[in-house]
Design an enzyme around this catalytic site. Structure first.
Site, PDB file in Angstrom:
ATOM      1  N   THR A  39     -16.369 -10.349  12.160  1.00  0.00           N
ATOM      2  CA  THR A  39     -16.412 -10.385  10.701  1.00  0.00           C
ATOM      3  C   THR A  39     -15.595 -11.564  10.173  1.00  0.00           C
ATOM      4  O   THR A  39     -15.810 -11.992   9.045  1.00  0.00           O
ATOM      5  CB  THR A  39     -15.877  -9.072  10.094  1.00  0.00           C
ATOM      6  OG1 THR A  39     -14.700  -8.687  10.799  1.00  0.00           O
ATOM      7  CG2 THR A  39     -16.899  -7.971  10.219  1.00  0.00           C
ATOM      8  N   HIS A  87     -19.592   0.199  17.676  1.00  0.00           N
ATOM      9  CA  HIS A  87     -19.101  -1.156  17.404  1.00  0.00           C
ATOM     10  C   HIS A  87     -19.034  -2.047  18.620  1.00  0.00           C
ATOM     11  O   HIS A  87     -18.698  -3.223  18.492  1.00  0.00           O
ATOM     12  CB  HIS A  87     -17.692  -1.098  16.799  1.00  0.00           C
ATOM     13  CG  HIS A  87     -17.631  -0.446  15.460  1.00  0.00           C
ATOM     14  ND1 HIS A  87     -17.646  -1.146  14.289  1.00  0.00           N
ATOM     15  CD2 HIS A  87     -17.579   0.857  15.115  1.00  0.00           C
ATOM     16  CE1 HIS A  87     -17.587  -0.310  13.267  1.00  0.00           C
ATOM     17  NE2 HIS A  87     -17.545   0.913  13.740  1.00  0.00           N
ATOM     18  N   LYS A 139     -15.800 -14.466   6.870  1.00  0.00           N
ATOM     19  CA  LYS A 139     -14.715 -14.850   5.955  1.00  0.00           C
ATOM     20  C   LYS A 139     -14.547 -16.361   5.922  1.00  0.00           C
ATOM     21  O   LYS A 139     -14.364 -16.960   4.861  1.00  0.00           O
ATOM     22  CB  LYS A 139     -13.382 -14.229   6.412  1.00  0.00           C
ATOM     23  CG  LYS A 139     -13.347 -12.729   6.324  1.00  0.00           C
ATOM     24  CD  LYS A 139     -12.123 -12.173   7.057  1.00  0.00           C
ATOM     25  CE  LYS A 139     -12.348 -10.715   7.389  1.00  0.00           C
ATOM     26  NZ  LYS A 139     -11.362 -10.205   8.361  1.00  0.00           N
ATOM     27  N   LYS A 180      -7.838 -14.002  15.916  1.00  0.00           N
ATOM     28  CA  LYS A 180      -8.426 -12.687  16.158  1.00  0.00           C
ATOM     29  C   LYS A 180      -7.642 -12.070  17.304  1.00  0.00           C
ATOM     30  O   LYS A 180      -6.809 -12.742  17.915  1.00  0.00           O
ATOM     31  CB  LYS A 180      -9.911 -12.802  16.512  1.00  0.00           C
ATOM     32  CG  LYS A 180     -10.235 -13.864  17.577  1.00  0.00           C
ATOM     33  CD  LYS A 180     -11.729 -14.000  17.813  1.00  0.00           C
ATOM     34  CE  LYS A 180     -12.418 -14.958  16.876  1.00  0.00           C
ATOM     35  NZ  LYS A 180     -13.647 -14.461  16.291  1.00  0.00           N
ATOM     36  N   ARG A 181      -7.892 -10.783  17.608  1.00  0.00           N
ATOM     37  CA  ARG A 181      -7.210 -10.200  18.758  1.00  0.00           C
ATOM     38  C   ARG A 181      -7.472 -11.029  20.007  1.00  0.00           C
ATOM     39  O   ARG A 181      -8.557 -11.601  20.161  1.00  0.00           O
ATOM     40  CB  ARG A 181      -7.688  -8.751  18.964  1.00  0.00           C
ATOM     41  CG  ARG A 181      -7.111  -7.803  17.942  1.00  0.00           C
ATOM     42  CD  ARG A 181      -5.591  -7.756  18.031  1.00  0.00           C
ATOM     43  NE  ARG A 181      -5.173  -7.082  19.227  1.00  0.00           N
ATOM     44  CZ  ARG A 181      -4.681  -5.847  19.267  1.00  0.00           C
ATOM     45  NH1 ARG A 181      -4.513  -5.158  18.147  1.00  0.00           N
ATOM     46  NH2 ARG A 181      -4.331  -5.295  20.395  1.00  0.00           N
ATOM     47  N   LYS A 235     -13.390 -12.584  24.043  1.00  0.00           N
ATOM     48  CA  LYS A 235     -13.394 -13.470  22.876  1.00  0.00           C
ATOM     49  C   LYS A 235     -13.089 -14.917  23.275  1.00  0.00           C
ATOM     50  O   LYS A 235     -13.238 -15.834  22.491  1.00  0.00           O
ATOM     51  CB  LYS A 235     -12.384 -12.984  21.834  1.00  0.00           C
ATOM     52  CG  LYS A 235     -12.746 -11.619  21.218  1.00  0.00           C
ATOM     53  CD  LYS A 235     -11.703 -11.176  20.205  1.00  0.00           C
ATOM     54  CE  LYS A 235     -11.894  -9.752  19.719  1.00  0.00           C
ATOM     55  NZ  LYS A 235     -12.932  -9.654  18.668  1.00  0.00           N
TER      56      LYS A 235
HETATM   57  O1  73E Z   1     -17.283  -7.181  17.025  1.00  0.00           O
HETATM   58  C1  73E Z   1     -16.296  -6.367  16.437  1.00  0.00           C
HETATM   59  C2  73E Z   1     -16.836  -5.812  15.128  1.00  0.00           C
HETATM   60  O2  73E Z   1     -17.030  -6.846  14.198  1.00  0.00           O
HETATM   61  C3  73E Z   1     -15.946  -5.223  17.386  1.00  0.00           C
HETATM   62  O3  73E Z   1     -15.377  -5.739  18.559  1.00  0.00           O
HETATM   63  C4  73E Z   1     -14.953  -4.284  16.705  1.00  0.00           C
HETATM   64  O4  73E Z   1     -15.572  -3.785  15.501  1.00  0.00           O
HETATM   65  C5  73E Z   1     -15.856  -4.803  14.548  1.00  0.00           C
HETATM   66  C6  73E Z   1     -16.405  -4.139  13.298  1.00  0.00           C
HETATM   67  O5  73E Z   1     -17.662  -3.625  13.515  1.00  0.00           O
HETATM   68  C7  73E Z   1     -14.572  -3.165  17.597  1.00  0.00           C
HETATM   69  N1  73E Z   1     -13.350  -2.640  17.724  1.00  0.00           N
HETATM   70  C8  73E Z   1     -13.442  -1.641  18.610  1.00  0.00           C
HETATM   71  N2  73E Z   1     -14.680  -1.570  19.025  1.00  0.00           N
HETATM   72  N3  73E Z   1     -15.388  -2.521  18.399  1.00  0.00           N
HETATM   73  C9  73E Z   1     -12.359  -0.784  19.052  1.00  0.00           C
HETATM   74  C10 73E Z   1     -12.531   0.041  20.156  1.00  0.00           C
HETATM   75  C11 73E Z   1     -11.502   0.867  20.577  1.00  0.00           C
HETATM   76  C12 73E Z   1     -10.300   0.881  19.902  1.00  0.00           C
HETATM   77  C13 73E Z   1     -10.118   0.051  18.798  1.00  0.00           C
HETATM   78  C14 73E Z   1     -11.149  -0.771  18.376  1.00  0.00           C
END
Ligand code: 73E
Length: 833
Positions: free
Chosen positions: A678, A374, A682, A567-568, A573
Site C-alpha cells: 500500500t 492478505h 502513497k 517498509k518492514r 520484500k
Molecule cells: O502486501 C501486504 C498488504 O498490502 C501484506 O503483506 C500485509 O497486508 C497488507 C494489507 O493488505 C500482510 N500482513 C500480514 N499478512 N499480510 C501479517 C501476517 C501475520 C501477522 C501480521 C501481519
C-alpha cells in the site's frame, strides 16, 4: 434523535447540551479552559506538551459530541452495521487528523499562534498509536477513516495493547528494541469500566440433557479473565459521522475466589493472578507476515474475539429480533485469519447458550462473516496445534471437529471417493501434533473470501485455495484491491500539494472523490503549474533533508534523486536487493574517472523499517545497510554522488514526512509474494515515481497510470517456480555483477565479512529462494534508466503529474464501497443537518 428525550425534560437538556467551537476565539477559550482546569496547569508555565494536551482535549470534546450523536442515530435507525475485527490498528497520530477532519485546523493554528505556539510543533508532541506491524494494521486504520467519511455504521474491534510495536534504535549498526509504552496521558481513549465481558479459558466440557431431553454441552470450570472496553472516536472527513473503535483490555476478574485467596493471606498469588490476566493485552506480537504458534497469542485472539462477539450479540438482543435476522443486521469482516475463532465463538453462543440447532446456528454464522486473506507466504499461514486448543478452548475444538465433519461429508457427496481431496481440504492437518488450519476454517465459516490485489486473488484461487474453488464454486472468492485514505496520505502529509490541486480543480472535493484527480491531466503541459508542482517536491525534500540531518547527522543534497524503500524488513520484500544494488553503484562510482563522475546523477538512497526481533536474516540486512551507510557517506571519492541513509524507527508519522519527499520509491518483492503493498500507492499519490516488480498492486498501478510512468523490472510470478527449481537442481551461476558485490562484502569493505556470510550464501549456495540473483541485472539496468529519466526533468514532472491524476482508483473510499456492496450488503446512514 431529540425525540428520545422525554418532552418535559427536553428543553433543559438541549439548552445545556455541549456545543462545538467554530471560531478561533471559541477554540482558544476551550484550549485555555482545558489547560487551566482539566490539566491543572498554570498558564505561566504551559509548555508545548501542555499545549498539545489542551488542544487534543478541545478536539476530543468535539469528537465526542458527534460520537454520541452518531451512536444514537445508528441505534435509532436500526440499520445493518459492519464490525471490522483486526488484531492490528496502526493509527499513528490523531490530532492533525482530527483537526482536518472536523475542518478546524485553520482556527486551531491561528489560536495556538495567538498563545505563542506553532501548530506543527504542537502536533509533533503526540506519540504515535502504533498498534500494528505494517500494511495489514495500516489498512485497518485507513478503512476506519473511509467508513466514517462515507457514513457507514461501522465499528472496529481490536486489542488495547499496553505496548505497541517496539521502538527501534540502531546501536553500532545493529537494531535494538525498546518497549513502546504509549498509554500515559492518551487523550483519545475513553475507558468504559461499566462495559465488561467475562472471558473463560481452560476447563472442561460437560454433556447434559436439556429441558427437551436433547443432549447439550456446557463449558465449565477453568479460569475467567475480564475484558474492559476502551473506546476511541473515529471522525469522518467533512461529515458528522464519528464512528467507534472499541479496544479490549484484560484484567483479573474480581470474583470471590480472589478475595478468598487474599483473605487467606495468599496475597502474592492473588497478585500473580492479576498479572497473568493483564499479560493477555500487554504486548503486540512484533511479527509481520509470520506466525509462531505461541499460546499467549492464541489467548489474545480468543479473548478479543469472544469479548467482541458477546458485545455484538448483546447489542443485537436489545432489538428483540429473531435470530435469523442476525445477518440482516450485522456483517463481521475478519482481517486475516487472526480473528477466525470468532466464527467458532458465534456458533458456540448460538447453539450452547441460545439453544439454536446446529444448522440454524451455522446458517447464521456463514451469512455473517467475510474473510480477507492478505498473504500467500507459507510461514504466515496460521495453524494452531490441536493439543494447545484442546487445553485452552476444549469446547471450541469440539465445534471445529464438527464443522470439519459436516464439511467433509459435503465434499464426499460432491466428489465421491477422493480420499486425497478430503485430506487436502480437511481443517485438521494430520501432522504430529495435528494442526488446525485457520484459513480453511475461515473459508468454510464465511460467505465471501477476498484477496487484496488482482494478482494475489488470482494466486489464491489457482494455488492455496484451489480445492475450495472447486468445492464451493468461484463466487465465494473475490478480489478487493487495497487503497489508502487520501485524507491522511495526501491532504495531511502533503498540505502544499493538496492546496495546489485544490487551486486547480476549484476545491477539495477530490479528497472525497479521488477520481476527480483526473482533471489534473489537463495541466500537464502548463509550465507554471509544473514549476509549482516541482517547487512543492523540493520543499518536501528540504524538510526530509533537515530531518535526516537532525536524526542521523548526515547532510544530503536535496537536488539529488531521493530513492526510498521504507517498509518492514523481510527477505521477500528484498531490501537485500536494494543494498546490493547500492553497493554496485558505489563500486561503479569508485572506478570512475573525474570526467565520468561528472555525468553521474547524484542519489540519496533511503532505507527504513523494523525487523521482527527474532528474524535474524532481516536484522543482518539492517546491519549491512548501516555499515554501507557509514562507509559510503564518508568516502571523499564519492561525495554527494551517493549517500546512504538508514531511517531509525520508521513509523506512521515518519512516513508522513518521507512519502511527500521521494522522487523514486522501491516496491521490489519477488513476484508473487507481496499481497498488495500500500505504500506504493502513497508514494505515487504524492508525485513520486516507483521502481517495482510485477507484483501485488504494482500491476494495477501500472494499468492505471500507464507503463511509461513506472519502472518495472524482474521475472514474473509465473516463472518463479521454475527458477527456484533450477537453482536447486540445475546449473546456477550468480549474476556476475552481483558476484563482484559479494567479493567486496567478503573482502571486508563493510566491516567483518563473517557478519554477512549467511546473507551472501543464502543466495550463492542455498537456492536463492527470493531470486535476488535472477533479478539483479534487470534491477540495475532499470536503475540506469531511472537516472536517465531523472535528467530530463520536464518529462519526469509530466510523469509525476500524470501518475497522480490517474490514482483515483486507490482511495480506500472505493475499497470500502466495494466491500459494502459485494460483501457486507450495508448502506451508509446519511446525516441530515
Ligand atoms: O502486501 C501486504 C498488504 O498490502 C501484506 O503483506 C500485509 O497486508 C497488507 C494489507 O493488505 C500482510 N500482513 C500480514 N499478512 N499480510 C501479517 C501476517 C501475520 C501477522 C501480521 C501481519
Amino acid at each position: 434523535v431529540e425525540a428520545s428525550i422525554p418532552e418535559p425534560l427536553r428543553e433543559a437538556w438541549l439548552k445545556h447540551s455541549a456545543s462545538e467551537f467554530t471560531t478561533k476565539e471559541e477554540f482558544e477559550k476551550e484550549l485555555v479552559r482545558h489547560i487551566e482546569t482539566t490539566l491543572a496547569r498554570s498558564l505561566y508555565n504551559c509548555d508545548e506538551h501542555a499545549a498539545y494536551s489542551g488542544t487534543a482535549l478541545a478536539f476530543r470534546d468535539r469528537l465526542i459530541i458527534e460520537w454520541n450523536r452518531t451512536q444514537q442515530r445508528q441505534t435509532l435507525s436500526d440499520q445493518k452495521r459492519v464490525y471490522y475485527l483486526s488484531l492490528e490498528f496502526l493509527m499513528g497520530r490523531a490530532l492533525d487528523n482530527a483537526m482536518l477532519n472536523v475542518g478546524q485546523k485553520e482556527n486551531a493554528s491561528e489560536g495556538l499562534k495567538d498563545l505563542g505556539f506553532r501548530v506543527e510543533d504542537v502536533i509533533s508532541q503526540e506519540h504515535d498509536a502504533a498498534l500494528g506491524n505494517g500494511g495489514l494494521g495500516r489498512l485497518a486504520a485507513c478503512f476506519l477513516d473511509s467508513m466514517a467519511t462515507l457514513n457507514y455504521p461501522a465499528w472496529g474491534y481490536g486489542l488495547r495493547y499496553r505496548y505497541g510495536i517496539f521502538k527501534q534504535e540502531i546501536v553500532d549498526g545493529y537494531q535494538v528494541e525498546i518497549p513502546d509504552y504509549w498509554l500515559d496521558n492518551n487523550p483519545w481513549e475513553f475507558p468504559r469500566h461499566e462495559i465488561t465481558v467475562d472471558i473463560q479459558f481452560y476447563g472442561n466440557v460437560r454433556k447434559y440433557q436439556d429441558a427437551n431431553g436433547k443432549t447439550a454441552n456446557s463449558w465449565e470450570n477453568g479460569e475467567i479473565v475480564q475484558a474492559v472496553a476502551y473506546d476511541v472516536p473515529i471522525p469522518g472527513y467533512g461529515t458528522k459521522t464519528t464512528n467507534n473503535l472499541r479496544l479490549w483490555s484484560s484484567k483479573a476478574s474480581t470474583g470471590e475466589f480472589d478475595f478468598q485467596k487474599f483473605n487467606a493471606g495468599d496475597y502474592e498469588s492473588a497478585v500473580a493472578d492479576q498479572q497473568r490476566a493483564e499479560t493477555i493485552s500487554a504486548v503486540l506480537y512484533p511479527n509481520d507476515n509470520l506466525e509462531r504458534g505461541k499460546e499467549l497469542r492464541l489467548k489474545q485472539q480468543y479473548f478479543w474475539c469472544a469479548a467482541s462477539l458477546h458485545d455484538i450479540v448483546r447489542r443485537f438482543k436489545k432489538t428483540n429480533r429473531a435470530w435469523n435476522e442476525f445477518p440482516d443486521q450485522i456483517a463481521i469482516q475478519l482481517n486475516d485469519t487472526h480473528p477466525t475463532l470468532a466464527i467458532v465463538e458465534l456458533q458456540r453462543i448460538l447453539i450452547d447458550l441460545e439453544g439454536l440447532s446446529w444448522d440454524e446456528g451455522w446458517n447464521i454464522v456463514t451469512k455473517t462473516f467475510g474473510y480477507t486473506n492478505h498473504t500467500v507466504l507459507p510461514e504466515a499461514l496460521e495453524k494452531w496445534s490441536v493439543p494447545l486448543l484442546q487445553n485452552l478452548l476444549p469446547r471450541h475444538l469440539q465445534i471445529i471437529y464438527d464443522v470439519n465433519l459436516f464439511f467433509l461429508q459435503q465434499v464426499e457427496k460432491k466428489f465421491p471417493n477422493d480420499r486425497e481431496l478430503l485430506s487436502r481440504v480437511s481443517i485438521i492437518e494430520e501432522s504430529h501434533p495435528q494442526m488446525v488450519r485457520m484459513a480453511y476454517l475461515a473459508i468454510i465459516g464465511s460467505h465471501k473470501v477476498n484477496g487484496v490485489a488482482e494478482l494475489h486473488s488470482d494466486l489464491l484461487k489457482s494455488t492455496l485455495f484451489k480445492d475450495f474453488v472447486n468445492i464451493y464454486g468461484p463466487d465465494r472468492f473475490t478480489n478487493v484491491t487495497n487503497g489508502v485514505t487520501p485524507r491522511r496520505w495526501l491532504h495531511q502529509a502533503n498540505p502544499a500539494l493538496s492546496a495546489l490541486i485544490a487551486k486547480k480543480l476549484g476545491g477539495h472535493d477530490f479528497l472525497t472523490d479521488l477520481t476527480l484527480l483526473d482533471k489534473l491531466e489537463a495541466f500537464v503541459d502548463d509550465k507554471e503549474f509544473r514549476a509549482e508542482w516541482s517547487e512543492i517536491k523540493t520543499q518536501n525534500k528540504l524538510r526530509l533533508a533537515k530531518f535526516i540531518q537532525e536524526t542521523t547527522g548526515f547532510k544530503v543534497n536535496p537536488k539529488s534523486l531521493f530513492d526510498v524503500q521504507v517498509k518492514r524488513i523481510h527477505e521477500y520484500k528484498r531490501q537485500q536487493l536494494n543494498i546490493f544494488g547500492i553497493i554496485h553503484r558505489y563500486l561503479t562510482i569508485k572506478a570512475m574517472t573525474p570526467e565520468q563522475k561528472k555525468k553521474v546523477v547524484p542519489r540519496v538512497s533511503i532505507i527504513g523499517g523494523k525487523a521482527a526481533p527474532g528474524y535474524w536474516m532481516a536484522k543482518t540486512i539492517i546491519h549491512l545497510v548501516n555499515k554501507v551507510s557509514s562507509v559510503v557517506n564518508q568516502d571523499p571519492d564519492v561525495g554527494d554522488l551517493l549517500k546512504v541513509i538508514f531511517i531509525e524507527d520508521y513509523n506512521v508519522s515518519k512516513a508522513e514526512i518521507i512519502c511527500p519527499a521521494s522522487d523514486l520509491s522501491e516496491h521490489i518483492s519477488t513476484a508473487g509474494t507481496e499481497g498488495s503493498g500500500t505504500s506504493n500507492m502513497k508514494f505515487v499519490m504524492n508525485g513520486g515515481l516507483i521502481i517495482g516488480t510485477c507484483d501485488g498492486a504494482n500491476i494495477e498501478i501500472t494499468r492505471e497510470i500507464g507503463e511509461q510512468n513506472i519502472f518495472l523490472f524482474g521475472n514474473l510470478a509465473e516463472d518463479v517456480e521454475e527458477l527456484r527449481h533450477r537453482h536447486l537442481y540445475g546449473d546456477f551461476k550468480v549474476d556476475p555483477q552481483l558476484a563482484k558485490v559479494f567479493e567486496a562484502v567478503k573482502g571486508g569493505m563493510f566491516g567483518d565479512a563473517k557478519d554477512f556470510q549467511a546473507l551472501c550464501s543464502s543466495i550463492e549456495e542455498h537456492g536463492d529462494y527470493y531470486l535476488v540473483s535472477d533479478d539483479f541485472n534487470s534491477y540495475i539496468t532499470t536503475h540506469e534508466m531511472v537516472d536517465e529519466a531523472f535528467q530530463k526533468q520536464d518529462e519526469w514532472l509530466a510523469k509525476s503529474i500524470t501518475s497522480v491524476a490517474r490514482m483515483g482508483f486507490f482511495s480506500t473510499d472505493r475499497v470500502i464501497n466495494e466491500y459494502a456492496d459485494s460483501i457486507w450488503n450495508v448502506e451508509p446512514l446519511v446525516v441530515k443537518d
